[in-house]
Write an enzyme that holds these catalytic residues in place. Structure first.
Site, mmCIF file in Angstrom:
data_model
loop_
_atom_site.group_PDB
_atom_site.id
_atom_site.type_symbol
_atom_site.label_atom_id
_atom_site.label_comp_id
_atom_site.label_asym_id
_atom_site.label_seq_id
_atom_site.Cartn_x
_atom_site.Cartn_y
_atom_site.Cartn_z
ATOM 1 N N ASP A 8 0.678 -1.232 0.313
ATOM 2 C CA ASP A 8 0.415 0.263 0.005
ATOM 3 C C ASP A 8 1.025 1.420 -0.190
ATOM 4 O OD1 ASP A 8 0.922 -0.313 2.265
ATOM 5 O OD2 ASP A 8 -1.144 -0.532 3.078
ATOM 6 N N THR A 9 1.881 1.528 0.425
ATOM 7 C CA THR A 9 2.957 2.683 0.597
ATOM 8 C C THR A 9 3.385 2.772 -0.420
ATOM 9 O OG1 THR A 9 4.043 2.135 3.002
ATOM 10 C CG2 THR A 9 4.804 3.337 1.731
#
Length: 473
Positions: free
Chosen positions: A221-222
């Site tokens: 997700d980052t």
């Protein structure tokens, strides 16, 4: 939707996710998450006639699922906050030096990493590990259920601490030294890889008339969030702000020198051949856990109420290191904050307002530490801090970050991870040419807010004080 210049995101379905305690173990309920994914696709099918251009899955890093030879799930995955990794980092680095591990993987030493989770299972001769045929990281598990293809997406694989730094290869020699089986590791694929069409049975279940391609985005997700940071350049740093705060810069090559090891930085995989040189910082977790505790006690604050409370408390009275072990998974976060402050001869944050202020001010101070460390590591000045993710809505934290760090903060987009996911899919589909054009599209699609630093000598004194307390000096 893409109109040739900008993206418009529409939320179809949002569902909660959190660890579930079963006596002795903290699990993720991936079956419920799978139902949530299918429900989201079904809602699209019910509302739109246009065929989907693609489906992409991103999640958090480090956690994984194990499958047997028939491709069946061997139990619900264990949460990275589970106690099984207690002491494992120290044991592993007693067998293989930190220098050797960092040179091979370039990854920050955190006890939550996949390396220590797997080592704990091998050490305990866990029957699930012995029966496993394949390891899939969490987004890869959902991709497998969507398409039938088993593969490890590069950006998420890099969070394991057993992928070769900057290379799509597993560090099998490291796992061999630790007695962790390597036969379970799948192929590593690049972000933007088309995994295949949606399985016919899944398409039928969600009532999609056409089976769209499933595209691996930057599945961590980052990594997706960083892909969607508008204006990210050599003179700016990003903070992907949520439960965790990922503070870093984008580079073309990993930084694996002694200084990076000493500062415990990480080199995670990015999009378009980039490296995310960053540090994982415990983010809004402290405040989230305080809020959860207060809700159970009959004080259910909204987020805006919490920020109003913080402004009522005395400034910079109680400070903590957000990354102290005290705050990894305490049963009572407000009590953990008070105990840390008492132990370090500070006023304990007795009121709810004081606890909120302590959490946010301490986070701003930790951001300053990381930003200044990045400047020393890279030799390039950081002039702007770009905050994305849900935490960028926290205007009080944004302003305190600008004040504490002495640099402007540009906030937005809040849904950076979703946008980054879509951008990588769009590049894979030929809708956008490259990541530069994708970031320009983000800038045209969202409103950004700028916070200018206000001069305040108190932040400098507080930074020196917390540096002494936490041993940052």
């Amino acid at each position: 939707r893409w109109d040739g210049r900008r993206f418009e995101l529409s939320e179809l379905h949002r569902f909660d996710n959190g660890p579930i305690a079963v006596p002795g173990t903290l699990h993720w309920d991936v079956l419920r998450l799978w139902e949530g994914i299918k429900e989201g696709i079904a809602r699209y099918a019910a509302a739109h006639r246009e065929p989907l251009a693609g489906i992409g899955v991103d999640t958090w890093g480090v956690d994984f699922a194990l499958l047997d030879r028939a491709g069946r799930l061997l139990g619900n995955p264990v949460c990275y906050r589970d106690s099984r990794t207690n002491g494992m980092l120290e044991e592993v680095t007693g067998r293989v030096s930190r220098q050797a591990i960092f040179a091979r993987t370039g990854i920050q030493f955190l006890q939550i990493n996949t390396l220590y989770q797997l080592y704990s299972m091998a050490r305990a001769r866990d029957p699930q590990l012995e029966a496993a045929d394949t390891l899939l990281m969490i987004p890869d598990l959902f991709n497998y259920w969507l398409t039938g293809r088993k593969a490890a997406e590069y950006t998420d694989a890099s969070t394991t601490q057993f992928m070769r730094v900057g290379e799509p290869r597993w560090a099998t020699d490291l796992l061999d030294e630790l007695g962790v089986p390597t036969r379970i590791l799948p192929e590593i694929i690049a972000p933007g890889t088309v995994l295949g069409p949606l399985r016919p049975e899944v398409a039928a279940e969600v009532e999609l008339a056409h089976a769209p391609p499933v595209i691996a985005p930057a599945s961590h997700d980052t990594a997706s969030a960083v892909a969607a940071v508008p204006g990210l350049d050599e003179r700016s740093a990003y903070i992907s702000s949520g439960t965790w705060s990922l503070v870093g810069v984008e580079t073309r090559a990993p930084v694996v020198d002694e200084r990076a090891l000493e500062l415990n930085f990480t080199n995670e995989g990015g999009v378009a051949g980039t490296v995310r040189l960053l540090k994982n910082v415990t983010g809004l977790w402290l405040l989230q856990e305080c809020r959860r505790r207060w809700t159970r006690a009959g004080r259910p604050y909204g987020w805006e109420e919490l920020l109003s409370l913080a402004e009522q408390a005395p400034p910079l009275a109680s400070l903590v290191d957000p990354d102290a072990p005290d705050f990894l998974a305490p049963p009572d976060m407000p009590s953990a904050l008070r105990e840390y402050c008492r132990r370090t001869d500070q006023p304990a944050p007795e009121s709810d307002a004081a606890a909120v202020r302590c959490s946010l001010e301490s986070l701003a101070l930790k951001y300053r530490l990381v930003i200044e460390s990045i400047e020393r590591l890279t030799g390039r000045p950081i002039e702007v801090i770009r905050v994305v993710g849900g935490g960028c809505r926290n205007r009080l934290l944004n302003q305190w970050t600008a004040d504490c760090c002495g640099r402007p903060v540009v906030a937005g987009p809040a849904e950076a991870t979703a946008l980054g996911n879509v951008l990588v899919q769009a590049i894979a589909a030929g809708v956008l040419p490259d990541i530069g054009a994708a970031r320009q599209a983000v800038a045209a699609s969202v409103e950004l807010e700028r916070f200018e630093p206000r001069p305040a000598a108190d932040w400098d004194a507080a930074y020196r004080r917390l540096s002494q307390i936490a041993g940052w000096e």
